[in-house]
Design a protein around this motif. Sequence first.
Motif, PDB file in Angstrom:
ATOM      1  N   HIS A 190       1.661  23.520 -12.744  1.00  0.00           N
ATOM      2  CA  HIS A 190       3.012  23.885 -12.298  1.00  0.00           C
ATOM      3  C   HIS A 190       3.055  24.061 -10.776  1.00  0.00           C
ATOM      4  O   HIS A 190       2.185  24.687 -10.179  1.00  0.00           O
ATOM      5  CB  HIS A 190       3.444  25.195 -12.973  1.00  0.00           C
ATOM      6  CG  HIS A 190       4.725  25.761 -12.439  1.00  0.00           C
ATOM      7  ND1 HIS A 190       5.959  25.294 -12.830  1.00  0.00           N
ATOM      8  CD2 HIS A 190       4.952  26.755 -11.528  1.00  0.00           C
ATOM      9  CE1 HIS A 190       6.898  25.977 -12.185  1.00  0.00           C
ATOM     10  NE2 HIS A 190       6.308  26.862 -11.410  1.00  0.00           N
ATOM     11  N   TYR A 192       6.641  24.264  -9.066  1.00  0.00           N
ATOM     12  CA  TYR A 192       7.840  25.089  -8.892  1.00  0.00           C
ATOM     13  C   TYR A 192       8.863  24.729  -9.967  1.00  0.00           C
ATOM     14  O   TYR A 192       8.755  23.692 -10.624  1.00  0.00           O
ATOM     15  CB  TYR A 192       8.451  24.899  -7.491  1.00  0.00           C
ATOM     16  CG  TYR A 192       8.905  23.490  -7.187  1.00  0.00           C
ATOM     17  CD1 TYR A 192      10.185  23.039  -7.521  1.00  0.00           C
ATOM     18  CD2 TYR A 192       8.051  22.584  -6.548  1.00  0.00           C
ATOM     19  CE1 TYR A 192      10.599  21.748  -7.242  1.00  0.00           C
ATOM     20  CE2 TYR A 192       8.453  21.295  -6.262  1.00  0.00           C
ATOM     21  CZ  TYR A 192       9.726  20.884  -6.615  1.00  0.00           C
ATOM     22  OH  TYR A 192      10.136  19.600  -6.341  1.00  0.00           O
ATOM     23  N   SER A 193       9.850  25.608 -10.134  1.00  0.00           N
ATOM     24  CA  SER A 193      10.950  25.348 -11.070  1.00  0.00           C
ATOM     25  C   SER A 193      12.165  24.919 -10.266  1.00  0.00           C
ATOM     26  O   SER A 193      12.394  25.421  -9.167  1.00  0.00           O
ATOM     27  CB  SER A 193      11.276  26.597 -11.885  1.00  0.00           C
ATOM     28  OG  SER A 193      10.176  26.960 -12.695  1.00  0.00           O
ATOM     29  N   ARG A 232       8.968  16.436 -13.363  1.00  0.00           N
ATOM     30  CA  ARG A 232       9.357  17.376 -14.405  1.00  0.00           C
ATOM     31  C   ARG A 232       9.105  16.703 -15.755  1.00  0.00           C
ATOM     32  O   ARG A 232       9.786  15.744 -16.109  1.00  0.00           O
ATOM     33  CB  ARG A 232      10.844  17.687 -14.228  1.00  0.00           C
ATOM     34  CG  ARG A 232      11.405  18.697 -15.174  1.00  0.00           C
ATOM     35  CD  ARG A 232      12.926  18.702 -15.114  1.00  0.00           C
ATOM     36  NE  ARG A 232      13.468  18.519 -13.794  1.00  0.00           N
ATOM     37  CZ  ARG A 232      14.403  19.287 -13.245  1.00  0.00           C
ATOM     38  NH1 ARG A 232      14.881  20.289 -13.919  1.00  0.00           N
ATOM     39  NH2 ARG A 232      14.873  19.025 -12.049  1.00  0.00           N
ATOM     40  N   GLY A 261      13.680  22.582 -15.223  1.00  0.00           N
ATOM     41  CA  GLY A 261      12.341  22.725 -15.787  1.00  0.00           C
ATOM     42  C   GLY A 261      11.272  22.847 -14.725  1.00  0.00           C
ATOM     43  O   GLY A 261      11.555  22.986 -13.539  1.00  0.00           O
ATOM     44  N   SER A 262      10.046  22.768 -15.177  1.00  0.00           N
ATOM     45  CA  SER A 262       8.888  22.938 -14.313  1.00  0.00           C
ATOM     46  C   SER A 262       8.482  21.611 -13.682  1.00  0.00           C
ATOM     47  O   SER A 262       8.210  20.639 -14.381  1.00  0.00           O
ATOM     48  CB  SER A 262       7.720  23.499 -15.130  1.00  0.00           C
ATOM     49  OG  SER A 262       6.544  23.562 -14.362  1.00  0.00           O
TER      50      SER A 262
END
Length: 310
Positions: A166, A168-169, A152, A274-275
């Motif tokens: 990206h 996943y969050s 992240r 976050g991502s």
Amino acid sequence: MNIDTRIKFRHLLCFLEIARQRSFAKAADALAVSQPAISKTLKELEEILAASLFERGKQGVTLTAAGVAFMRYAGPCVQALRDGVSSLREGEHEAGQVRVGVLSTVESLLIPEVVRRLHQRHSALVVSVATGPGAYLLGQLRVGELDLVVGRMTDSPDIQGLTFEHLYSESMSLVVRPGHPLLAAGAAALGQLGDYPLVLPTAGTTIRKHADSLFVQCGVTPSRQRLETLSPALSRRYVLSGDALWVAPQDAVCLDVQRGELVELQLGVQEPGGSVGICRNSALALPLAAEQFCAVLREVAEAYREGLFS
């Protein structure tokens, strides 16, 4: 235009080490030369390029715009030469190697599964993992010492000029040991959070901002007793040995919670975090082993998103 033959390998090494260390003295120590020698070598390179590559300040040295532009090519150039030499050493050309920087957000769950699957599919593959703060790992990626950084990091200013993909969050969790007093406190638990020691990510890191946000949402002043670390192993052991609260990324504690070794406090609020993703230096071609690593990482991340892997 032909390459200026006055530029030597030592010029590039000097430039990269100063950029990495952000200090002439530290660069000199790392290269085992004197500081005057470092300054002389850099001056030669700047004269050849007709450009100033660094700005001196109270906090050390920083790259100028010209230095940033030159870094884009100098790092990959040196690393490509290192890779070429390594590939000719006896036996080394037969086995692939990927050098990955791993942030604490993915160290405990995601990466072990990626490496397990890679080793199931490839008989000769070396996965070299470096851990540490995001700024340090992104700096290593920028100068070609790492192929990838996973975690992240989108809020970090050090990501500028690099490519992020990206995956996943992920949200943050607040966990405690089984039997912790707050588990029996019910609705009163929220007002008692400030009474217990805290385990938090290191101050100044991207993940720390999300950890702090959780307490803002709760309207609680955090305890002044704190352990600040990026080590999941240290955090886990400290929390299990006492009454501390651990603000952790979800995948760092997912397996512990499933096994009942840690318990998540249900506070009625959630910090989305976050991502999580892959960062790479687009100026440097990925070796085959790194491409294989990315493919399996995407596969595991997809399973994680869909709840099929834990």
